[in-house]
Design a protein around this motif. Structure first.
Motif, PDB file in Angstrom:
ATOM      1  N   VAL A 116      12.152 -39.215 -40.460  1.00 22.24           N
ATOM      2  CA  VAL A 116      13.135 -39.814 -39.720  1.00 22.24           C
ATOM      3  C   VAL A 116      14.099 -38.463 -39.293  1.00 22.24           C
ATOM      4  CG1 VAL A 116      15.276 -40.844 -39.560  1.00 22.24           C
ATOM      5  CG2 VAL A 116      13.406 -42.007 -40.451  1.00 22.24           C
ATOM      6  N   THR A 117      14.227 -37.897 -38.149  1.00 25.57           N
ATOM      7  CA  THR A 117      14.910 -36.558 -38.110  1.00 25.57           C
ATOM      8  C   THR A 117      15.805 -37.046 -37.164  1.00 25.57           C
ATOM      9  OG1 THR A 117      13.422 -36.532 -35.834  1.00 25.57           O
ATOM     10  CG2 THR A 117      12.849 -35.706 -37.956  1.00 25.57           C
ATOM     11  N   ILE A 118      16.807 -38.054 -37.068  1.00 28.19           N
ATOM     12  CA  ILE A 118      17.859 -38.411 -36.374  1.00 28.19           C
ATOM     13  C   ILE A 118      18.931 -39.250 -37.002  1.00 28.19           C
ATOM     14  CG2 ILE A 118      18.902 -39.459 -34.139  1.00 28.19           C
ATOM     15  CD1 ILE A 118      16.302 -38.927 -32.766  1.00 28.19           C
ATOM     16  N   ALA A 119      20.193 -38.724 -37.181  1.00 28.05           N
ATOM     17  CA  ALA A 119      21.331 -39.305 -37.671  1.00 28.05           C
ATOM     18  C   ALA A 119      22.226 -39.894 -36.655  1.00 28.05           C
ATOM     19  CB  ALA A 119      21.983 -38.474 -38.495  1.00 28.05           C
ATOM     20  N   VAL A 120      22.940 -40.938 -36.860  1.00 25.00           N
ATOM     21  CA  VAL A 120      23.798 -41.617 -35.878  1.00 25.00           C
ATOM     22  C   VAL A 120      25.204 -42.231 -36.664  1.00 25.00           C
ATOM     23  CG1 VAL A 120      22.134 -42.055 -34.179  1.00 25.00           C
ATOM     24  CG2 VAL A 120      22.813 -43.596 -35.829  1.00 25.00           C
ATOM     25  N   SER A 121      26.374 -42.565 -36.042  1.00 19.69           N
ATOM     26  CA  SER A 121      27.260 -43.149 -36.691  1.00 19.69           C
ATOM     27  C   SER A 121      27.195 -44.685 -36.624  1.00 19.69           C
ATOM     28  CB  SER A 121      28.857 -42.548 -36.222  1.00 19.69           C
ATOM     29  OG  SER A 121      28.869 -43.102 -34.765  1.00 19.69           O
ATOM     30  N   ASP A 122      26.916 -45.006 -35.194  1.00 12.35           N
ATOM     31  CA  ASP A 122      26.870 -46.494 -35.184  1.00 12.35           C
ATOM     32  C   ASP A 122      28.328 -46.923 -34.994  1.00 12.35           C
ATOM     33  OD1 ASP A 122      25.792 -49.024 -34.514  1.00 12.35           O
ATOM     34  OD2 ASP A 122      25.879 -49.681 -36.522  1.00 12.35           O
ATOM     35  N   GLY A 123      29.386 -46.054 -34.592  1.00 11.18           N
ATOM     36  CA  GLY A 123      30.560 -46.472 -34.343  1.00 11.18           C
ATOM     37  C   GLY A 123      31.814 -46.070 -35.101  1.00 11.18           C
ATOM     38  N   GLN A 124      32.834 -46.672 -35.095  1.00 10.82           N
ATOM     39  CA  GLN A 124      34.020 -46.523 -35.995  1.00 10.82           C
ATOM     40  C   GLN A 124      34.558 -47.909 -36.274  1.00 10.82           C
ATOM     41  OE1 GLN A 124      36.518 -44.117 -33.253  1.00 10.82           O
ATOM     42  NE2 GLN A 124      36.150 -42.377 -34.415  1.00 10.82           N
ATOM     43  N   ASN A 125      35.200 -47.839 -37.700  1.00 14.61           N
ATOM     44  CA  ASN A 125      35.620 -48.871 -38.252  1.00 14.61           C
ATOM     45  C   ASN A 125      36.819 -49.592 -37.578  1.00 14.61           C
ATOM     46  OD1 ASN A 125      33.639 -48.932 -40.299  1.00 14.61           O
ATOM     47  ND2 ASN A 125      34.887 -47.790 -41.688  1.00 14.61           N
ATOM     48  N   GLN A 126      37.548 -48.945 -36.720  1.00 16.01           N
ATOM     49  CA  GLN A 126      38.718 -49.300 -36.322  1.00 16.01           C
ATOM     50  C   GLN A 126      38.618 -50.093 -34.652  1.00 16.01           C
ATOM     51  OE1 GLN A 126      38.284 -46.033 -36.523  1.00 16.01           O
ATOM     52  NE2 GLN A 126      39.287 -44.727 -34.963  1.00 16.01           N
ATOM     53  N   SER A 127      37.149 -49.986 -34.361  1.00 19.32           N
ATOM     54  CA  SER A 127      36.822 -50.256 -33.110  1.00 19.32           C
ATOM     55  C   SER A 127      36.826 -52.085 -33.173  1.00 19.32           C
ATOM     56  CB  SER A 127      35.527 -49.638 -32.523  1.00 19.32           C
ATOM     57  OG  SER A 127      35.766 -48.171 -32.570  1.00 19.32           O
ATOM     58  N   THR A 128      36.884 -52.554 -31.832  1.00 15.95           N
ATOM     59  CA  THR A 128      36.648 -53.852 -31.720  1.00 15.95           C
ATOM     60  C   THR A 128      35.108 -53.967 -31.865  1.00 15.95           C
ATOM     61  OG1 THR A 128      38.375 -54.007 -30.224  1.00 15.95           O
ATOM     62  CG2 THR A 128      36.823 -55.827 -30.323  1.00 15.95           C
ATOM     63  N   MET A 129      34.205 -53.452 -31.424  1.00 17.52           N
ATOM     64  CA  MET A 129      32.857 -53.454 -31.357  1.00 17.52           C
ATOM     65  C   MET A 129      32.320 -52.330 -32.406  1.00 17.52           C
ATOM     66  SD  MET A 129      30.144 -55.142 -30.666  1.00 17.52           S
ATOM     67  CE  MET A 129      28.378 -54.839 -30.875  1.00 17.52           C
ATOM     68  N   LYS A 130      32.467 -52.429 -33.813  1.00 22.89           N
ATOM     69  CA  LYS A 130      32.239 -51.516 -34.736  1.00 22.89           C
ATOM     70  C   LYS A 130      30.643 -51.776 -34.780  1.00 22.89           C
ATOM     71  CE  LYS A 130      33.893 -53.921 -38.610  1.00 22.89           C
ATOM     72  NZ  LYS A 130      34.650 -54.001 -39.937  1.00 22.89           N
ATOM     73  N   GLY A 131      30.075 -50.918 -35.639  1.00 23.63           N
ATOM     74  CA  GLY A 131      28.914 -50.925 -36.197  1.00 23.63           C
ATOM     75  C   GLY A 131      28.893 -50.769 -37.618  1.00 23.63           C
ATOM     76  N   PHE A 132      27.597 -50.233 -38.237  1.00 18.58           N
ATOM     77  CA  PHE A 132      27.746 -50.304 -39.561  1.00 18.58           C
ATOM     78  C   PHE A 132      28.325 -48.956 -40.320  1.00 18.58           C
ATOM     79  CE2 PHE A 132      23.547 -52.713 -39.091  1.00 18.58           C
ATOM     80  CZ  PHE A 132      24.062 -54.097 -38.780  1.00 18.58           C
ATOM     81  N   GLY A 133      28.849 -48.103 -39.670  1.00 19.06           N
ATOM     82  CA  GLY A 133      29.330 -46.664 -40.128  1.00 19.06           C
ATOM     83  C   GLY A 133      30.629 -46.049 -39.306  1.00 19.06           C
ATOM     84  N   ASP A 134      30.686 -45.008 -39.511  1.00 21.91           N
ATOM     85  CA  ASP A 134      31.858 -44.292 -38.944  1.00 21.91           C
ATOM     86  C   ASP A 134      31.835 -43.002 -38.460  1.00 21.91           C
ATOM     87  OD1 ASP A 134      34.699 -43.351 -38.739  1.00 21.91           O
ATOM     88  OD2 ASP A 134      35.372 -45.378 -39.206  1.00 21.91           O
ATOM     89  N   THR A 135      32.148 -42.472 -37.392  1.00 24.97           N
ATOM     90  CA  THR A 135      31.877 -41.218 -36.921  1.00 24.97           C
ATOM     91  C   THR A 135      32.651 -40.141 -37.996  1.00 24.97           C
ATOM     92  OG1 THR A 135      34.084 -41.198 -35.672  1.00 24.97           O
ATOM     93  CG2 THR A 135      32.052 -41.337 -34.420  1.00 24.97           C
ATOM     94  N   ARG A 136      33.457 -40.549 -38.857  1.00 31.22           N
ATOM     95  CA  ARG A 136      34.175 -39.734 -39.593  1.00 31.22           C
ATOM     96  C   ARG A 136      33.383 -39.412 -40.872  1.00 31.22           C
ATOM     97  NH1 ARG A 136      39.550 -43.545 -40.132  1.00 31.22           N
ATOM     98  NH2 ARG A 136      37.864 -45.060 -39.828  1.00 31.22           N
ATOM     99  N   ASP A 137      32.215 -40.077 -41.133  1.00 33.26           N
ATOM    100  CA  ASP A 137      31.209 -39.694 -41.858  1.00 33.26           C
ATOM    101  C   ASP A 137      29.959 -38.782 -41.613  1.00 33.26           C
ATOM    102  OD1 ASP A 137      31.940 -41.259 -44.273  1.00 33.26           O
ATOM    103  OD2 ASP A 137      31.530 -43.109 -43.314  1.00 33.26           O
ATOM    104  N   ASN A 138      30.186 -38.338 -40.184  1.00 31.97           N
ATOM    105  CA  ASN A 138      29.037 -37.605 -39.720  1.00 31.97           C
ATOM    106  C   ASN A 138      28.771 -36.014 -40.486  1.00 31.97           C
ATOM    107  OD1 ASN A 138      28.161 -39.683 -38.088  1.00 31.97           O
ATOM    108  ND2 ASN A 138      29.205 -38.924 -36.226  1.00 31.97           N
ATOM    109  N   ILE A 139      29.911 -35.438 -40.317  1.00 32.30           N
ATOM    110  CA  ILE A 139      30.066 -34.167 -40.451  1.00 32.30           C
ATOM    111  C   ILE A 139      30.065 -33.897 -42.259  1.00 32.30           C
ATOM    112  CG2 ILE A 139      31.490 -32.073 -41.001  1.00 32.30           C
ATOM    113  CD1 ILE A 139      32.585 -32.736 -38.105  1.00 32.30           C
ATOM    114  N   PRO A 140      30.431 -34.953 -42.973  1.00 38.51           N
ATOM    115  CA  PRO A 140      30.437 -34.963 -44.479  1.00 38.51           C
ATOM    116  C   PRO A 140      29.172 -35.223 -44.793  1.00 38.51           C
ATOM    117  CG  PRO A 140      32.267 -35.949 -43.797  1.00 38.51           C
ATOM    118  CD  PRO A 140      31.806 -35.650 -42.487  1.00 38.51           C
ATOM    119  N   CYS A 141      28.507 -36.103 -44.112  1.00 38.73           N
ATOM    120  CA  CYS A 141      27.039 -36.455 -44.596  1.00 38.73           C
ATOM    121  C   CYS A 141      25.971 -35.308 -44.270  1.00 38.73           C
ATOM    122  CB  CYS A 141      26.598 -37.725 -43.320  1.00 38.73           C
ATOM    123  SG  CYS A 141      24.783 -38.117 -43.959  1.00 38.73           S
ATOM    124  N   LEU A 142      26.103 -34.704 -43.411  1.00 41.08           N
ATOM    125  CA  LEU A 142      25.330 -33.484 -42.978  1.00 41.08           C
ATOM    126  C   LEU A 142      25.413 -32.402 -43.548  1.00 41.08           C
ATOM    127  CD1 LEU A 142      25.458 -33.422 -38.989  1.00 41.08           C
ATOM    128  CD2 LEU A 142      24.007 -34.604 -40.414  1.00 41.08           C
TER     129      LEU A 142
END
Length: 426
Positions: A293-319
């Motif tokens: 697997v060679t792609i990472a995504v956020s799937d959204g932000q927790n404060q959004s109405t249509m949020k996903g399973f993650g948060d953009t705030r985790d992108n840079i720390p994760c990488l």
């Protein structure tokens, strides 16, 4: 490069550690920006009167993050704050994958882009909505190729001229077992459509049995597994078993996958969302290390109405943590959200601009740049198409009209919708 004698004002990023996986650069460089493009990458750029200089000493200069699964202004969203939060977190290009997205999505989000967004945006359309018009299969193919006549659109697609004008501007179609269950004949139709029209077919990967069924029906055609590590949460089948099946699918040449950054970090996910079991998370990390697997995504932000399973705030720390923990090299970690998604989109849409203009810091690329503090693990400066849109996680209003529209066609700097008059003044 000698820029003397020109009257153009340039932005220069100086003294930063440039990490550009696509071009194999990991060293201290200066980057010169002219308008919305990268003009020069060099050891020491000359500074001229009027230039804007940003000192990046002690910081890392990455290509702007491409988040190809970010719920920004989906049809379920009631505000556009997600776009601004994502820009503060270093995202410069976002693809909105709402399964509820109709043919109106390019018009609605395109109008937001025209009026001013701090990042580049594009959409996936919801599968059920794509198949819900009077257009036949071949007519849908023509629509997404940009060759369907206006009369056919008005008779079979919509009586709204704006929708008809913008409907073709998508990157792919989203199948979502959590929102609708399509009969097999409709799934086969989607595969034919995405294959002929050169669109990305992406699936909501959570129920592994459903995903396996989609793979079986693909018959060699491409399938992209959205937030594939969600299968390792154990909601639909035992977590380790499900994760093993997902990784097995991603080994197939015709399958690509993406992992949510929040779930990759220690803890395995959000308390208010889904969390991976630790054994399943370790399997996901191994799949990254082996470049399955060679792609990472956020799937959204927790404060959004249509949020996903993650948060953009985790992108840079994760990488950064993937590199710190020796799962990947720094270059390979950064590639997960820069050149890797750009290459996949170029391959699937057959739009080489994704490869030439996005996901890297080479001369001529759009100046989408994320400047990272590796110690504090966040974006200090974010530039979208050469405009500074965020500083120290604070959105800057002057960058409001920075973003462009991205699709399977060439980049559109304006969709021509945001300025349309809504009524006549007599």
């Amino acid at each position: 490069m000698d820029r003397r004698g020109t009257s153009t004002r340039h932005t220069i990023l100086k003294n930063g550690l440039v990490i550009d996986p696509s071009n194999g650069i990991e060293e201290v460089k200066d980057i010169v920006i002219e308008d919305d493009r990268i003009l020069e990458v060099c050891d020491k750029a000359a500074v001229e009167k009027g230039d804007c200089v940003i000192d990046c000493a002690g910081l890392e200069i990455w290509p702007g993050l491409i988040d190809m699964h970010l719920h920004v202004s989906d049809l379920f969203e009631i505000h556009t704050n997600t776009a601004y939060g994502a820009a503060e977190d270093g995202v410069t290009t976002a693809l909105s994958p709402g399964a509820g997205n109709t043919f109106m999505a390019p018009a609605l989000l395109g109008a937001e882009m025209d009026r001013g967004l701090p990042l580049n945006v594009g959409v996936f359309l919801g599968a059920a909505n794509v198949l819900g018009t009077r257009l036949k299969e071949e007519e849908l193919v023509e629509l997404f190729r940009g060759t369907l006549g206006q009369e056919e659109k008005e008779r079979k697609l919509s009586h709204n001229s704006i929708v008809n004008h913008t409907a073709q501007y998508t990157v792919g179609i989203k199948e979502h077992m959590g929102h609708f269950l399509l009969p097999d004949e409709k799934i086969l139709q989607l595969y034919t459509l995405t294959d002929k029209a050169h669109l990305l077919f992406t699936s909501h990967t959570q129920d592994i049995d459903h995903t396996m069924h989609l793979f079986d029906m693909a018959k060699g055609r491409h399938l992209h597994l959205g937030h594939a590590n969600a299968a390792g949460c154990g909601r639909h089948g035992e977590a380790v078993w499900a994760m093993k099946q997902v990784i097995g699918l991603c080994r197939q040449e015709e399958v690509s996958g993406e992992f949510v950054t929040t779930m990759l970090r220690e803890g395995g996910g959000c308390r208010e969302g889904l969390k991976m079991t630790e054994p399943a998370r370790q399997m996901a990390l191994e799949a990254l290390a082996e470049h399955i697997v060679t792609i990472a995504v956020s799937d959204g932000q927790n404060q959004s109405t249509m949020k996903g399973f993650g948060d953009t705030r985790d992108n840079i720390p994760c990488l950064l943590e993937l590199a710190e923990h020796k799962v990947l090299s720094k270059m390979d970690a950064v590639a997960l959200m820069t050149c890797n998604p750009a290459k996949l989109l170029a391959r699937r849409t057959r739009n080489e601009e994704w490869r030439s203009r996005y996901g890297h810091l080479g001369i001529g690329a759009y100046a989408n740049i994320t400047v990272v503090d590796p110690k504090r693990k966040y974006a200090v400066y974010v530039l979208t198409n050469g405009k500074l849109v965020s500083f120290e996680k604070r959105y800057l209003r002057l960058g409001g009209r920075a973003g462009y529209w991205v699709s399977k066609f060439q980049t559109k700097k304006s969709m021509g919708i945001g300025e349309l008059p809504m009524y006549d003044i007599i």
